[in-house]
Design a protein around this motif. Structure first.
Motif, PDB file in Angstrom:
ATOM      1  N   SER A 119       0.864  -1.186   0.000  1.00 47.72           N
ATOM      2  CA  SER A 119       0.000   0.000   0.000  1.00 47.72           C
ATOM      3  C   SER A 119       0.894   1.228   0.000  1.00 47.72           C
ATOM      4  N   TYR A 120       0.406   2.327  -0.613  1.00 42.61           N
ATOM      5  CA  TYR A 120       1.164   3.576  -0.580  1.00 42.61           C
ATOM      6  C   TYR A 120       0.212   4.756  -0.670  1.00 42.61           C
ATOM      7  N   CYS A 121       0.693   5.906  -0.202  1.00 41.84           N
ATOM      8  CA  CYS A 121      -0.057   7.150  -0.346  1.00 41.84           C
ATOM      9  C   CYS A 121       0.928   8.308  -0.306  1.00 41.84           C
ATOM     10  N   LEU A 122       0.878   9.164  -1.312  1.00 39.56           N
ATOM     11  CA  LEU A 122       1.731  10.344  -1.403  1.00 39.56           C
ATOM     12  C   LEU A 122       0.914  11.556  -0.988  1.00 39.56           C
ATOM     13  N   MET A 123       1.421  12.305   0.010  1.00 36.96           N
ATOM     14  CA  MET A 123       0.597  13.326   0.653  1.00 36.96           C
ATOM     15  C   MET A 123       1.219  14.716   0.677  1.00 36.96           C
ATOM     16  N   GLY A 124       1.756  15.165  -0.426  1.00 35.55           N
ATOM     17  CA  GLY A 124       2.243  16.547  -0.475  1.00 35.55           C
ATOM     18  C   GLY A 124       3.595  16.709   0.192  1.00 35.55           C
ATOM     19  N   ASN A 125       3.615  16.691   1.535  1.00 33.11           N
ATOM     20  CA  ASN A 125       4.891  16.854   2.231  1.00 33.11           C
ATOM     21  C   ASN A 125       5.361  15.589   2.934  1.00 33.11           C
ATOM     22  N   HIS A 126       4.690  14.462   2.697  1.00 31.85           N
ATOM     23  CA  HIS A 126       5.155  13.190   3.258  1.00 31.85           C
ATOM     24  C   HIS A 126       4.544  12.028   2.476  1.00 31.85           C
ATOM     25  N   PHE A 127       5.027  10.832   2.767  1.00 30.09           N
ATOM     26  CA  PHE A 127       4.435   9.651   2.139  1.00 30.09           C
ATOM     27  C   PHE A 127       4.380   8.497   3.133  1.00 30.09           C
ATOM     28  N   HIS A 128       3.434   7.588   2.880  1.00 31.67           N
ATOM     29  CA  HIS A 128       3.263   6.365   3.662  1.00 31.67           C
ATOM     30  C   HIS A 128       3.457   5.162   2.746  1.00 31.67           C
ATOM     31  N   LEU A 129       4.111   4.131   3.267  1.00 35.43           N
ATOM     32  CA  LEU A 129       4.248   2.867   2.552  1.00 35.43           C
ATOM     33  C   LEU A 129       3.941   1.715   3.506  1.00 35.43           C
ATOM     34  N   LEU A 130       3.311   0.683   2.995  1.00 33.07           N
ATOM     35  CA  LEU A 130       3.185  -0.589   3.694  1.00 33.07           C
ATOM     36  C   LEU A 130       3.932  -1.595   2.830  1.00 33.07           C
ATOM     37  N   VAL A 131       5.022  -2.158   3.370  1.00 37.04           N
ATOM     38  CA  VAL A 131       5.903  -2.994   2.559  1.00 37.04           C
ATOM     39  C   VAL A 131       6.182  -4.323   3.253  1.00 37.04           C
ATOM     40  N   LYS A 132       6.602  -5.284   2.451  1.00 39.74           N
ATOM     41  CA  LYS A 132       7.020  -6.589   2.959  1.00 39.74           C
ATOM     42  C   LYS A 132       8.427  -6.875   2.455  1.00 39.74           C
ATOM     43  N   THR A 133       9.319  -7.174   3.394  1.00 39.36           N
ATOM     44  CA  THR A 133      10.711  -7.443   3.058  1.00 39.36           C
ATOM     45  C   THR A 133      11.065  -8.876   3.453  1.00 39.36           C
ATOM     46  N   ASN A 134      12.296  -9.256   3.106  1.00 41.10           N
ATOM     47  CA  ASN A 134      12.839 -10.497   3.640  1.00 41.10           C
ATOM     48  C   ASN A 134      12.851 -10.394   5.165  1.00 41.10           C
ATOM     49  N   ARG A 135      12.426 -11.408   5.868  1.00 44.02           N
ATOM     50  CA  ARG A 135      12.250 -11.335   7.321  1.00 44.02           C
ATOM     51  C   ARG A 135      13.544 -11.051   8.077  1.00 44.02           C
ATOM     52  N   GLN A 136      14.682 -11.352   7.483  1.00 43.49           N
ATOM     53  CA  GLN A 136      15.954 -11.126   8.167  1.00 43.49           C
ATOM     54  C   GLN A 136      16.546  -9.750   7.868  1.00 43.49           C
ATOM     55  N   GLU A 137      15.839  -8.951   7.081  1.00 45.17           N
ATOM     56  CA  GLU A 137      16.387  -7.660   6.681  1.00 45.17           C
ATOM     57  C   GLU A 137      15.439  -6.522   7.045  1.00 45.17           C
ATOM     58  N   SER A 138      16.013  -5.409   7.478  1.00 45.12           N
ATOM     59  CA  SER A 138      15.208  -4.212   7.708  1.00 45.12           C
ATOM     60  C   SER A 138      15.000  -3.516   6.368  1.00 45.12           C
ATOM     61  N   PRO A 139      14.078  -2.562   6.305  1.00 50.45           N
ATOM     62  CA  PRO A 139      13.874  -1.819   5.053  1.00 50.45           C
ATOM     63  C   PRO A 139      14.830  -0.644   4.894  1.00 50.45           C
ATOM     64  N   ALA A 140      15.899  -0.589   5.720  1.00 52.89           N
ATOM     65  CA  ALA A 140      16.773   0.582   5.737  1.00 52.89           C
ATOM     66  C   ALA A 140      17.443   0.842   4.389  1.00 52.89           C
ATOM     67  N   ARG A 141      17.990  -0.192   3.777  1.00 56.74           N
ATOM     68  CA  ARG A 141      18.672  -0.004   2.488  1.00 56.74           C
ATOM     69  C   ARG A 141      17.673   0.427   1.416  1.00 56.74           C
ATOM     70  N   PHE A 142      16.508  -0.193   1.426  1.00 56.08           N
ATOM     71  CA  PHE A 142      15.449   0.171   0.482  1.00 56.08           C
ATOM     72  C   PHE A 142      15.081   1.642   0.621  1.00 56.08           C
ATOM     73  N   MET A 143      14.848   2.097   1.859  1.00 52.31           N
ATOM     74  CA  MET A 143      14.443   3.489   2.082  1.00 52.31           C
ATOM     75  C   MET A 143      15.570   4.463   1.744  1.00 52.31           C
ATOM     76  N   LYS A 144      16.790   4.097   2.073  1.00 52.15           N
ATOM     77  CA  LYS A 144      17.925   4.979   1.763  1.00 52.15           C
ATOM     78  C   LYS A 144      18.046   5.189   0.261  1.00 52.15           C
ATOM     79  N   ARG A 145      17.966   4.100  -0.483  1.00 51.63           N
ATOM     80  CA  ARG A 145      18.077   4.214  -1.939  1.00 51.63           C
ATOM     81  C   ARG A 145      16.910   5.012  -2.524  1.00 51.63           C
ATOM     82  N   LEU A 146      15.705   4.773  -2.020  1.00 51.85           N
ATOM     83  CA  LEU A 146      14.526   5.481  -2.512  1.00 51.85           C
ATOM     84  C   LEU A 146      14.633   6.973  -2.243  1.00 51.85           C
ATOM     85  N   GLU A 147      15.006   7.332  -1.027  1.00 51.79           N
ATOM     86  CA  GLU A 147      15.084   8.747  -0.661  1.00 51.79           C
ATOM     87  C   GLU A 147      16.194   9.459  -1.437  1.00 51.79           C
TER      88      GLU A 147
END
Length: 252
Positions: free
Chosen positions: A53-81
């Protein structure tokens, strides 16, 4: 003081939120939203992350994501940002950080809370009074749910919990869901919406014409735009009127 380590979700599912620095707009034009979604698709594919799920809201955004259970979404978010910030800074001739500090993250561990977060994300535009229905809003995954075309979002997990028709009714329910969110963030609208709001009231005039209006009419325009979730910085940029003057007229 060292940062606290991120908590890993046992389910691999996370609710992620990032906001513009100083609550500034990070999606100004429709093209910005299109580009962000292309970045999201590319980075998610590279990192093996499913977008639920996602929603883009002007000055922020929300994501609902599923990753590999042994990994945090940190690398994904860093690359995206980083990828999106490079585009945004180049386009708008700015420098420095685009996002406010670390992104927010909460673990989603059970089906009930998963559905709560799913609905909460898609109802953000309704909560912010910029859409009457979650399915009216252009920049969320709600429209993908009711479309016959395959989009960015993976709905297999949510549809394993609840039937599609029931999910649509569930999303439309006006509930006081409580989930992680940006602190005191006002959700601002895009320039296109700001122009549409103005023209609905003032006809075929353009916003730069406001510089030549009398003070009473200027105050009416600024009040109209503010009431429809336009930021002071955005109003100033679109009308060419200094922010200080806008503030004085609105508080006079």
């Amino acid at each position: 003081m060292s940062r606290k380590p991120r908590v890993l979700s046992n389910s691999g599912i996370y609710h992620l939120i990032a906001r513009g620095i100083d609550k500034a707009m990070i999606f100004i034009e429709d093209d910005d939203c299109y580009y962000f979604l292309s970045c999201l698709s590319e980075v998610a594919g590279d990192e093996g992350v499913e977008i639920h799920s996602y929603c883009l809201m002007g000055n922020h955004f929300h994501l609902l994501v599923k990753t590999n259970r042994q990994e945090s979404p940190a690398r994904f978010m860093k690359r995206l940002e980083i990828k999106y910030a490079m585009y945004f800074n180049r386009k708008y001739e700015r420098v420095g950080a685009l996002f406010q500090g670390r992104y927010k993250s909460e673990c989603v561990e059970d089906d009930d809370y998963y559905l709560t977060v799913f609905r909460y994300i898609l109802r953000n535009p309704v909560k912010a009074h910029i859409a009457d229905s979650a399915f009216d809003y252009e920049w969320s995954s709600a429209k993908e749910l009711i479309s016959s075309n395959r989009g960015l979002t993976a709905f297999d997990d949510v549809l394993a919990i609840i039937e599609k028709d029931d999910l649509i009714r569930f999303i439309e329910e006006d509930q006081a869901d409580e989930c992680a969110d940006v602190d005191n963030a006002t959700s601002y609208v895009s320039d296109r919406v700001a122009k549409e709001v103005f023209q609905a009231e003032f006809g075929n005039h353009v916003l730069l014409d406001v510089r030549n209006y009398d003070i009473k009419t200027q105050r009416k325009v600024f009040g109209l735009l503010t009431d429809n979730h336009c930021s002071g910085r955005q109003i100033s940029r679109l009308t060419g009127v200094p922010r200080g003057l806008i503030r004085r007229l609105l508080t006079a």
